[in-house]
Design an enzyme around this catalytic site. Structure first.
Site, PDB file in Angstrom:
ATOM      1  N   GLY A  12      38.530  95.039  76.396  1.00 45.15           N
ATOM      2  CA  GLY A  12      39.375  96.231  76.509  1.00 45.15           C
ATOM      3  C   GLY A  12      40.788  95.843  76.902  1.00 45.15           C
ATOM      4  O   GLY A  12      41.446  96.533  77.665  1.00 45.15           O
ATOM      5  N   ARG A  15      44.804  98.060  76.029  1.00 40.43           N
ATOM      6  CA  ARG A  15      45.621  99.095  76.697  1.00 40.43           C
ATOM      7  C   ARG A  15      45.229  99.200  78.176  1.00 40.43           C
ATOM      8  O   ARG A  15      44.262  98.583  78.614  1.00 40.43           O
ATOM      9  CB  ARG A  15      45.499 100.455  76.002  1.00 40.43           C
ATOM     10  CG  ARG A  15      44.104 101.048  75.987  1.00 40.43           C
ATOM     11  CD  ARG A  15      44.071 102.264  75.060  1.00 40.43           C
ATOM     12  NE  ARG A  15      42.725 102.725  74.808  1.00 40.43           N
ATOM     13  CZ  ARG A  15      42.116 103.680  75.521  1.00 40.43           C
ATOM     14  NH1 ARG A  15      42.742 104.263  76.513  1.00 40.43           N
ATOM     15  NH2 ARG A  15      40.886 104.042  75.224  1.00 40.43           N
ATOM     16  N   VAL A  52      31.165  95.565  72.601  1.00 36.98           N
ATOM     17  CA  VAL A  52      30.648  94.911  73.813  1.00 36.98           C
ATOM     18  C   VAL A  52      29.254  95.398  74.214  1.00 36.98           C
ATOM     19  O   VAL A  52      28.591  94.801  75.048  1.00 36.98           O
ATOM     20  CB  VAL A  52      31.627  95.057  75.012  1.00 36.98           C
ATOM     21  CG1 VAL A  52      32.870  94.231  74.798  1.00 36.98           C
ATOM     22  CG2 VAL A  52      31.961  96.519  75.286  1.00 36.98           C
ATOM     23  N   SER A 130      34.732  99.799  90.460  1.00 38.97           N
ATOM     24  CA  SER A 130      35.560 100.935  90.878  1.00 38.97           C
ATOM     25  C   SER A 130      35.201 101.297  92.316  1.00 38.97           C
ATOM     26  O   SER A 130      34.049 101.100  92.743  1.00 38.97           O
ATOM     27  CB  SER A 130      35.271 102.141  89.976  1.00 38.97           C
ATOM     28  OG  SER A 130      35.788 103.324  90.546  1.00 38.97           O
ATOM     29  N   ASN A 137      31.047 109.530  93.862  1.00 41.51           N
ATOM     30  CA  ASN A 137      32.032 110.579  93.615  1.00 41.51           C
ATOM     31  C   ASN A 137      31.355 111.745  92.908  1.00 41.51           C
ATOM     32  O   ASN A 137      30.688 111.542  91.883  1.00 41.51           O
ATOM     33  CB  ASN A 137      33.173 110.039  92.745  1.00 41.51           C
ATOM     34  CG  ASN A 137      34.380 110.960  92.724  1.00 41.51           C
ATOM     35  OD1 ASN A 137      34.610 111.704  93.683  1.00 41.51           O
ATOM     36  ND2 ASN A 137      35.124 110.926  91.646  1.00 41.51           N
ATOM     37  N   TYR A 143      29.057 107.352  86.033  1.00 40.77           N
ATOM     38  CA  TYR A 143      30.090 106.316  86.199  1.00 40.77           C
ATOM     39  C   TYR A 143      29.856 105.530  87.502  1.00 40.77           C
ATOM     40  O   TYR A 143      29.909 104.292  87.512  1.00 40.77           O
ATOM     41  CB  TYR A 143      31.454 107.016  86.222  1.00 40.77           C
ATOM     42  CG  TYR A 143      32.658 106.114  86.302  1.00 40.77           C
ATOM     43  CD1 TYR A 143      33.092 105.402  85.185  1.00 40.77           C
ATOM     44  CD2 TYR A 143      33.389 106.002  87.491  1.00 40.77           C
ATOM     45  CE1 TYR A 143      34.226 104.595  85.258  1.00 40.77           C
ATOM     46  CE2 TYR A 143      34.518 105.194  87.563  1.00 40.77           C
ATOM     47  CZ  TYR A 143      34.929 104.499  86.439  1.00 40.77           C
ATOM     48  OH  TYR A 143      36.053 103.701  86.519  1.00 40.77           O
ATOM     49  N   ALA A 144      29.567 106.248  88.596  1.00 41.81           N
ATOM     50  CA  ALA A 144      29.324 105.581  89.884  1.00 41.81           C
ATOM     51  C   ALA A 144      28.121 104.648  89.787  1.00 41.81           C
ATOM     52  O   ALA A 144      28.147 103.526  90.314  1.00 41.81           O
ATOM     53  CB  ALA A 144      29.105 106.626  90.980  1.00 41.81           C
ATOM     54  N   ILE A 176      44.139 104.588  89.577  1.00 45.96           N
ATOM     55  CA  ILE A 176      45.159 103.821  88.853  1.00 45.96           C
ATOM     56  C   ILE A 176      45.685 104.670  87.692  1.00 45.96           C
ATOM     57  O   ILE A 176      44.887 105.281  86.960  1.00 45.96           O
ATOM     58  CB  ILE A 176      44.565 102.495  88.299  1.00 45.96           C
ATOM     59  CG1 ILE A 176      43.808 101.716  89.396  1.00 45.96           C
ATOM     60  CG2 ILE A 176      45.670 101.638  87.674  1.00 45.96           C
ATOM     61  CD1 ILE A 176      44.611 101.240  90.575  1.00 45.96           C
TER      62      ILE A 176
HETATM   63  P1  NDP Z   1      41.611 103.134  79.621  1.00 45.34           P
HETATM   64  O1  NDP Z   1      40.840 104.347  79.215  1.00 45.34           O
HETATM   65  O2  NDP Z   1      43.088 103.198  79.639  1.00 45.34           O
HETATM   66  O3  NDP Z   1      41.145 101.865  78.753  1.00 45.34           O
HETATM   67  C1  NDP Z   1      39.784 101.614  78.575  1.00 45.34           C
HETATM   68  C2  NDP Z   1      39.626 100.336  77.814  1.00 45.34           C
HETATM   69  O4  NDP Z   1      38.222 100.118  77.598  1.00 45.34           O
HETATM   70  C3  NDP Z   1      40.287 100.387  76.441  1.00 45.34           C
HETATM   71  O5  NDP Z   1      40.814  99.130  76.145  1.00 45.34           O
HETATM   72  C4  NDP Z   1      39.123 100.715  75.531  1.00 45.34           C
HETATM   73  O6  NDP Z   1      39.273 100.273  74.206  1.00 45.34           O
HETATM   74  C5  NDP Z   1      38.006  99.925  76.191  1.00 45.34           C
HETATM   75  N1  NDP Z   1      36.718 100.454  75.765  1.00 45.34           N
HETATM   76  C6  NDP Z   1      36.205 101.667  75.996  1.00 45.34           C
HETATM   77  N2  NDP Z   1      35.014 101.770  75.405  1.00 45.34           N
HETATM   78  C7  NDP Z   1      34.765 100.599  74.776  1.00 45.34           C
HETATM   79  C8  NDP Z   1      33.714 100.099  73.999  1.00 45.34           C
HETATM   80  N3  NDP Z   1      32.646 100.832  73.691  1.00 45.34           N
HETATM   81  N4  NDP Z   1      33.801  98.852  73.519  1.00 45.34           N
HETATM   82  C9  NDP Z   1      34.878  98.109  73.782  1.00 45.34           C
HETATM   83  N5  NDP Z   1      35.934  98.515  74.514  1.00 45.34           N
HETATM   84  C10 NDP Z   1      35.866  99.758  75.001  1.00 45.34           C
HETATM   85  O7  NDP Z   1      41.041 102.768  81.055  1.00 45.34           O
HETATM   86  P2  NDP Z   1      41.664 101.943  82.269  1.00 45.34           P
HETATM   87  O8  NDP Z   1      42.590 100.909  81.772  1.00 45.34           O
HETATM   88  O9  NDP Z   1      42.108 102.908  83.273  1.00 45.34           O
HETATM   89  O10 NDP Z   1      40.327 101.277  82.846  1.00 45.34           O
HETATM   90  C11 NDP Z   1      39.977  99.923  82.622  1.00 45.34           C
HETATM   91  C12 NDP Z   1      38.778  99.612  83.497  1.00 45.34           C
HETATM   92  O11 NDP Z   1      39.111  99.866  84.862  1.00 45.34           O
HETATM   93  C13 NDP Z   1      37.548 100.478  83.196  1.00 45.34           C
HETATM   94  O12 NDP Z   1      36.379  99.712  83.316  1.00 45.34           O
HETATM   95  C14 NDP Z   1      37.606 101.522  84.281  1.00 45.34           C
HETATM   96  O13 NDP Z   1      36.333 102.059  84.553  1.00 45.34           O
HETATM   97  C15 NDP Z   1      38.153 100.728  85.435  1.00 45.34           C
HETATM   98  N6  NDP Z   1      38.755 101.530  86.469  1.00 45.34           N
HETATM   99  C16 NDP Z   1      39.824 102.338  86.205  1.00 45.34           C
HETATM  100  C17 NDP Z   1      40.371 103.113  87.212  1.00 45.34           C
HETATM  101  C18 NDP Z   1      41.530 104.016  86.989  1.00 45.34           C
HETATM  102  O14 NDP Z   1      41.858 104.772  87.924  1.00 45.34           O
HETATM  103  N7  NDP Z   1      42.183 104.020  85.834  1.00 45.34           N
HETATM  104  C19 NDP Z   1      39.810 103.094  88.567  1.00 45.34           C
HETATM  105  C20 NDP Z   1      38.688 102.211  88.722  1.00 45.34           C
HETATM  106  C21 NDP Z   1      38.192 101.462  87.710  1.00 45.34           C
HETATM  107  P3  NDP Z   1      39.749 101.304  73.028  1.00 45.34           P
HETATM  108  O15 NDP Z   1      41.237 101.348  73.109  1.00 45.34           O
HETATM  109  O16 NDP Z   1      39.228 100.686  71.793  1.00 45.34           O
HETATM  110  O17 NDP Z   1      39.145 102.630  73.357  1.00 45.34           O
END
Ligand code: NDP
Length: 235
Positions: A12, A15, A52, A130, A137, A143-144, A176
């Site tokens: 991931g 982004r 994944v 997280s 939560n 998710y938790a 975040i």
């Molecule tokens: P985003 O939603 O901005 O990005 C999620 C990322 O995960 C993207 O790159 C997305 O790819 C990828 N993804 C989602 N589903 C799949 C899949 N099936 N296969 C491959 N890739 C996948 O989330 P964040 O950047 O905010 O979060 C990143 C991580 O941090 C996550 O695990 C999230 O749970 C964790 N996190 C985030 C917090 C927050 O407040 N933002 C807090 C705590 C933890 P694509 O672009 O292809 O969808």
């Protein structure tokens, strides 16, 4: 793992937090491979399309990485989703999906990378959990559970692989500011902000900095730990 250039794999990484991590690791001198699902990955990195959640897809992706790029010494399992709802309204499908993408993916990635790391007798595995996995939560039982599962998995892998110089740690970000949290309503966002002692949401770079620590020899004696990057929300 070392202060010299290594190959680092970020799931991931296209982004949000994953992209910030990929950029930081690249700036630190590593060759960064990002995995993506669909669309066009950002420029500047090696990119491998991978589902994944699928063992076959992950194994095929690793075969390609090893053949064309090399053997990763650092892996950041960052891909994740939310499908929030109160348990009363949560569908079985939404429970399974979150577990599959957030937790099963970590199993798949770790199984694949451990073969390489065991041969090389070094590696750093970083799993993106997280604070919700630590404290729970309301509205995020799925998710938790997935994020708490990642912590148990991380600690177990650290115990299994430590003797081979492979470290495994988790990062537990708080609130975040990314696309993931942009979809939350204003009241929920305000609730999060009010609960943060540092009185601001975190940036993807705040999380990337923690990841740089785990990727480097600065954390050579740190394994099986969860680092909360949450502005002091958890003490
Ligand atoms: P985003 O939603 O901005 O990005 C999620 C990322 O995960 C993207 O790159 C997305 O790819 C990828 N993804 C989602 N589903 C799949 C899949 N099936 N296969 C491959 N890739 C996948 O989330 P964040 O950047 O905010 O979060 C990143 C991580 O941090 C996550 O695990 C999230 O749970 C964790 N996190 C985030 C917090 C927050 O407040 N933002 C807090 C705590 C933890 P694509 O672009 O292809 O969808």
């Amino acid at each position: 793992m070392s202060e010299t250039s290594s190959i680092a794999l970020v799931t991931g990484g296209n982004r949000g937090i994953g992209l910030a991590i990929a950029q930081s690791l690249k700036t630190a001198g590593h060759r960064v491979v990002i995995t993506y699902r669909s669309g066009t990955p950002p420029e500047g990195f090696d990119a491998v399309q991978m589902d994944v959640t699928s063992t076959e897809s992950v194994d095929a992706g690793f075969a390609k990485i090893e053949a064309e790029i090399g053997q990763p010494e650092i892996i950041v399992a960052n891909a994740g989703i939310t499908k929030d709802n109160l348990l009363m309204r949560m569908s079985e499908e939404d429970f399974d999906k979150v577990i599959e993408i957030n937790l099963k993916s970590v199993f798949n990635m770790t199984k694949a990378v451990q073969k390489i790391m065991l041969k090389n007798r070094k590696g750093s595995i970083v799993n993106m959990s997280s604070v919700v996995g630590v404290k729970g939560n309301a509205g995020q039982a799925n998710y938790a559970a997935s994020k708490a599962g990642m912590i148990g998995f991380t600690k177990s892998v650290a115990l299994e692989l430590g003797s081979r110089n492979i470290r495994c740690n988790a990062i537990a970000p708080g609130f975040i500011e990314t696309e993931m949290t942009a979809k939350l309503n204003d009241d929920v966002v305000q609730g999060w902000r009010d609960s943060i002692p540092l009185k601001r949401g975190g940036t993807p770079e705040d999380v990337a900095n923690a990841c740089l620590f785990f990727a480097s020899d600065m954390s050579a004696y740190v394994s099986g730990q969860v680092l909360n990057v949450c502005g002091g929300m958890l003490t």
